[in-house]
Design an enzyme around this catalytic site. Structure first.
Site, PDB file in Angstrom:
ATOM      1  CG  HIS A   1      37.622  27.149  66.641  1.00 20.87           C
ATOM      2  ND1 HIS A   1      37.654  27.713  65.391  1.00 20.87           N
ATOM      3  CD2 HIS A   1      38.876  26.638  66.851  1.00 20.87           C
ATOM      4  CE1 HIS A   1      38.856  27.547  64.840  1.00 20.87           C
ATOM      5  NE2 HIS A   1      39.606  26.893  65.710  1.00 20.87           N
TER       6      HIS A   1
ATOM      7  CG  HIS B   1      39.073  29.576  69.763  1.00 22.19           C
ATOM      8  ND1 HIS B   1      38.620  30.115  68.583  1.00 22.19           N
ATOM      9  CD2 HIS B   1      40.212  28.907  69.471  1.00 22.19           C
ATOM     10  CE1 HIS B   1      39.426  29.772  67.603  1.00 22.19           C
ATOM     11  NE2 HIS B   1      40.403  29.044  68.112  1.00 22.19           N
TER      12      HIS B   1
ATOM     13  CG  ASP C   1      12.680  12.396  67.756  1.00 22.48           C
ATOM     14  OD1 ASP C   1      13.317  11.522  67.124  1.00 22.48           O
ATOM     15  OD2 ASP C   1      12.219  13.420  67.219  1.00 22.48           O
TER      16      ASP C   1
ATOM     17  CB  CYS D   1      15.337  14.650  66.625  1.00 22.77           C
ATOM     18  SG  CYS D   1      15.929  16.228  65.994  1.00 22.77           S
TER      19      CYS D   1
ATOM     20  CB  THR E   1      16.423  17.577  61.018  1.00 17.90           C
ATOM     21  OG1 THR E   1      15.849  18.187  62.190  1.00 17.90           O
ATOM     22  CG2 THR E   1      15.323  17.294  59.996  1.00 17.90           C
TER      23      THR E   1
HETATM   24  C1  RB5 Z   1       9.694  14.435  64.435  1.00 16.66           C
HETATM   25  O1  RB5 Z   1       8.792  14.111  63.440  1.00 16.66           O
HETATM   26  C2  RB5 Z   1      10.701  15.419  63.884  1.00 16.66           C
HETATM   27  O2  RB5 Z   1      10.103  16.662  63.753  1.00 16.66           O
HETATM   28  C3  RB5 Z   1      11.910  15.488  64.775  1.00 16.66           C
HETATM   29  O3  RB5 Z   1      12.523  14.240  64.830  1.00 16.66           O
HETATM   30  C4  RB5 Z   1      13.014  16.457  64.376  1.00 16.66           C
HETATM   31  O4  RB5 Z   1      13.466  16.227  63.085  1.00 16.66           O
HETATM   32  C5  RB5 Z   1      12.777  17.868  64.680  1.00 16.66           C
HETATM   33  O5  RB5 Z   1      13.636  18.736  64.472  1.00 16.66           O
END
Ligand code: RB5
Length: 150
Positions: free
Chosen positions: A98, A133, A8, A65, A67
């Site tokens: 696994h 597995h 993203d 993204c 996180t």
């Molecule tokens: C975008 O701001 C953020 O929410 C996205 O990159 C991500 O971390 C979502 O899980």
């Protein structure tokens, strides 16, 4: 092996680093976006990559993204996808051994680019172990095919 990759708007620099790693590894890839820092919605990009994996146009997918969590949640809603959120090489290795994960998710805001490249390398180079597995992976697929709500 062919890989589809997407991110993203938060994760363009990490996607570029991972593309360099793929090039060094000699792995063919498709970059499905995002291509600019204009705000986008991570589910759209997770779906693009996961549909390519699910329909076997590519062998594996990589999603990034902020996180990695949103991408991984969306990815695991796509039938046939086993997405692992991994920010260390131990997890990257064992999710291949696994779980036979076919999509890797990472967060640009969580780890540095050097470690992200190592995680990708280990994940791509580790083969599924099968054996004991396989029964567990089959249970995931069976649930998805027979019990998951349509
Ligand atoms: C975008 O701001 C953020 O929410 C996205 O990159 C991500 O971390 C979502 O899980």
């Amino acid at each position: 092996m062919k890989v589809a990759i997407a991110c993203d708007h938060t994760a363009l620099p990490m996607k570029e680093e991972i593309k360099k790693e793929l090039e060094e590894l000699g792995i063919e890839y498709q970059d499905l976006g995002a291509y600019t820092e204009e705000r986008v919605d991570y589910p759209d990009y997770a779906i693009k990559v996961c549909e390519q994996v699910a329909n076997k146009s590519v062998d594996k997918g990589i999603l990034i993204c902020g996180t990695g969590i949103g991408m991984s949640i969306m990815a695991n809603k796509v039938r046939g996808i086993r997405c692992a959120l991994a920010h260390d090489t131990f997890s990257a290795k064992y999710t291949r051994l696994h779980n036979n994960s076919n999509v890797l998710a990472m967060g640009q805001r969580v780890i540095g680019h050097g470690l992200a490249r190592e995680v990708v390398k280990v994940w791509l180079e580790t083969e599924y172990e099968g054996g004991r597995h396989e029964r567990r992976v089959v249970k995931i697929t069976d649930y998805e095919n027979n019990f998951s709500s349509k």
